[in-house]
Motif scaffolding. Structure first.
Motif, PDB file in Angstrom:
ATOM      1  N   ASP A 203     -12.426   2.588  -1.061  1.00  0.00           N
ATOM      2  CA  ASP A 203     -11.167   1.844  -0.996  1.00  0.00           C
ATOM      3  C   ASP A 203     -11.148   0.700  -2.010  1.00  0.00           C
ATOM      4  O   ASP A 203     -10.116   0.082  -2.226  1.00  0.00           O
ATOM      5  CB  ASP A 203     -10.989   1.242   0.412  1.00  0.00           C
ATOM      6  CG  ASP A 203     -10.659   2.311   1.429  1.00  0.00           C
ATOM      7  OD1 ASP A 203      -9.946   3.264   1.070  1.00  0.00           O
ATOM      8  OD2 ASP A 203     -11.133   2.220   2.570  1.00  0.00           O
ATOM      9  N   LYS A 232      -3.286   3.438  -3.237  1.00  0.00           N
ATOM     10  CA  LYS A 232      -3.148   4.451  -2.164  1.00  0.00           C
ATOM     11  C   LYS A 232      -2.592   5.718  -2.814  1.00  0.00           C
ATOM     12  O   LYS A 232      -1.388   5.878  -3.007  1.00  0.00           O
ATOM     13  CB  LYS A 232      -2.203   3.937  -1.070  1.00  0.00           C
ATOM     14  CG  LYS A 232      -2.710   2.657  -0.418  1.00  0.00           C
ATOM     15  CD  LYS A 232      -3.973   2.905   0.389  1.00  0.00           C
ATOM     16  CE  LYS A 232      -4.471   1.670   1.106  1.00  0.00           C
ATOM     17  NZ  LYS A 232      -5.865   1.771   1.550  1.00  0.00           N
ATOM     18  N   LYS A 235       0.260   8.345  -1.725  1.00  0.00           N
ATOM     19  CA  LYS A 235       1.693   8.061  -1.892  1.00  0.00           C
ATOM     20  C   LYS A 235       2.292   8.852  -3.063  1.00  0.00           C
ATOM     21  O   LYS A 235       3.203   9.665  -2.855  1.00  0.00           O
ATOM     22  CB  LYS A 235       1.866   6.552  -2.083  1.00  0.00           C
ATOM     23  CG  LYS A 235       3.231   6.063  -1.837  1.00  0.00           C
ATOM     24  CD  LYS A 235       3.237   4.562  -1.862  1.00  0.00           C
ATOM     25  CE  LYS A 235       4.682   4.108  -1.775  1.00  0.00           C
ATOM     26  NZ  LYS A 235       4.827   2.725  -2.166  1.00  0.00           N
ATOM     27  N   ALA A 266      -1.106   6.393   8.568  1.00  0.00           N
ATOM     28  CA  ALA A 266      -1.139   7.146   7.304  1.00  0.00           C
ATOM     29  C   ALA A 266       0.050   8.104   7.223  1.00  0.00           C
ATOM     30  O   ALA A 266       0.707   8.220   6.181  1.00  0.00           O
ATOM     31  CB  ALA A 266      -2.453   7.912   7.178  1.00  0.00           C
ATOM     32  N   ARG A 269       3.222   6.162   6.535  1.00  0.00           N
ATOM     33  CA  ARG A 269       3.279   5.632   5.165  1.00  0.00           C
ATOM     34  C   ARG A 269       3.559   6.697   4.118  1.00  0.00           C
ATOM     35  O   ARG A 269       4.302   6.478   3.186  1.00  0.00           O
ATOM     36  CB  ARG A 269       1.918   5.043   4.797  1.00  0.00           C
ATOM     37  CG  ARG A 269       1.828   3.585   5.042  1.00  0.00           C
ATOM     38  CD  ARG A 269       0.619   3.036   4.303  1.00  0.00           C
ATOM     39  NE  ARG A 269       0.350   1.714   4.796  1.00  0.00           N
ATOM     40  CZ  ARG A 269      -0.836   1.153   4.828  1.00  0.00           C
ATOM     41  NH1 ARG A 269      -1.875   1.814   4.377  1.00  0.00           N
ATOM     42  NH2 ARG A 269      -0.982  -0.061   5.289  1.00  0.00           N
ATOM     43  N   TYR A 270       2.888   7.845   4.274  1.00  0.00           N
ATOM     44  CA  TYR A 270       2.917   8.811   3.166  1.00  0.00           C
ATOM     45  C   TYR A 270       3.786  10.026   3.452  1.00  0.00           C
ATOM     46  O   TYR A 270       4.166  10.729   2.525  1.00  0.00           O
ATOM     47  CB  TYR A 270       1.485   9.243   2.817  1.00  0.00           C
ATOM     48  CG  TYR A 270       0.571   8.057   2.637  1.00  0.00           C
ATOM     49  CD1 TYR A 270       0.872   7.059   1.704  1.00  0.00           C
ATOM     50  CD2 TYR A 270      -0.574   7.895   3.419  1.00  0.00           C
ATOM     51  CE1 TYR A 270       0.057   5.942   1.566  1.00  0.00           C
ATOM     52  CE2 TYR A 270      -1.391   6.791   3.272  1.00  0.00           C
ATOM     53  CZ  TYR A 270      -1.065   5.816   2.352  1.00  0.00           C
ATOM     54  OH  TYR A 270      -1.857   4.712   2.221  1.00  0.00           O
TER      55      TYR A 270
END
Ligand code: PAZ
Length: 345
Positions: A203, A232, A235, A266, A269-270
């Motif tokens: 990360d 990230k 995305k 997750a 978000r994606y």
């Protein structure tokens, strides 16, 4: 135009994917790898095969440009190498993108630390006659033969069929560039491709511009290094690079209470299809599939997701591999995804 990295309000810097690729150099092998991927995909397209990209193993984070020291992680690549074999068995062509020297499909059965192949080869002295100048023959210990024949014949069949392409990465930078390039190429397959992102990717990283050129010297007391956050990458992978691929990411946690919330976060978000959650110490016998509920309208609510636990009993069957069941479940879900083309995602 690439924007600059942003300070995140605490410490360190947050790179967008765009800024990352505009400021960090590609690995020298990238062009050659992309040419191999293109050729592989064309063949699979002609043969009408589904293709899965399996990422596997950990990434390093170099601390110096002339790298002596680096950060690494625990991943041996067992999940990725084992799953790749089950995908091949299910008829998929596999792009196996793995950390150099981590486990690979087929050869994983003869890992140098757990099952070194030299231990089950014998030198057959009787095959060398006293008069002949020929070398003695090598034989396989009989108890090892059944497994070796099975592994070797599958390995040879896969090579004859040309359904396995192996790519290497070492650093997190290699991984990011390669993932972007491969996924952009795979988008020509539309819904027939599956992404199985099992690699343990750092990360945090040290941008090239902040790295010491030479080996960091000791003698100044403690070492302080401030790393930046790796963009990230899911995305742009979901939103830009792949058109309609079925995307499965993995989430590893050590605190069991975080597993489900992080998996839901997750997905929210994606917006991809499945997160497979696993706990570090239970990952060989238990995983959880988290995916959006087909009926849900609000992606931001935890109730918008459903969980399905998959467990195996290693006491009953010590040779069972959980990846067999993970892959079987994903093959089913991927088929549904392909069938639903043109309807809701
Ligand atoms: O390589 P391995 O078999 O030892 O471990 C597999 C794993 C735990 C790295 C994988 O299942 C996983 O969770 N990968 C994603 C890790 C993460 O970025 O959260």
């Amino acid at each position: 135009m690439a924007t600059s990295p942003q300070a995140d309000g605490e410490s360190g810097t947050v790179f967008s994917a765009e800024t990352y690729f505009a400021t960090q150099p590609p690995p020298s092998s990238l062009e050659q790898d992309v040419a191999r991927v293109k050729e592989f995909l064309q063949r699979q397209l002609q043969d009408g095969r589904k293709v899965v990209l399996v990422t596997s193993g950990g990434t390093t984070v170099p601390l110096e440009l002339n790298v002596v020291r680096f950060l690494d992680n625990f991943s041996a690549g067992t999940r990725g190498a084992t799953s790749a074999e089950y995908f091949l068995k299910a008829g998929y062509a596999v792009i196996f993108m793995h950390r150099q020297f981590s486990l690979q499909p087929f050869s994983r059965h003869y890992s140098h630390s757990t099952h070194p192949f030299l231990d089950f080869l014998e030198i057959d002295e009787s095959s060398q006659s006293a008069t002949s100048a020929s070398s003695p023959r090598i034989t396989v210990r009989p108890s090892e033969e059944p497994q070796l024949i099975e592994v070797l014949s599958t390995y040879k069949a896969v090579h004859r069929a040309g359904t396995l392409l192996t790519l290497n990465f070492v650093t997190v930078n290699d991984y990011l560039w390669l993932l972007r390039a491969v996924s952009q190429e795979m988008s020509i397959l539309g819904r027939s491709c599956l992404y199985y992102l099992a690699a343990a990717v750092s990360d945090f990283f040290l941008p090239r511009q902040k790295m010491s050129v030479h080996k960091i010297q000791s003698g100044k007391g403690s070492l302080h290094i401030e790393m930046d956050q790796v963009p990230k990458i899911l995305k742009p992978l979901v939103a830009e690079w792949t058109r309609e691929g079925f995307i499965v990411s993995f989430k590893l946690e050590t605190d069991p209470n975080l597993l489900l919330p992080k998996a839901c976060q997750a997905l929210a978000r994606y917006g991809h299809q499945v997160v497979i959650g696993n706990d570090l110490h239970r990952r060989k016998f238990e995983v959880v599939f988290v995916s959006p509920k087909s009926s849900s309208s609000s992606a931001s609510q935890p109730s918008a997701y459903e969980e399905a636990w998959l467990r195996i009993d290693l006491n009953k069957d010590p040779h069972k591999e959980i990846e067999e069941d993970i892959v079987a479940e994903l093959v089913k879900r991927h088929e549904g995804w392909i069938r639903n083309a043109g309807t809701a995602t």
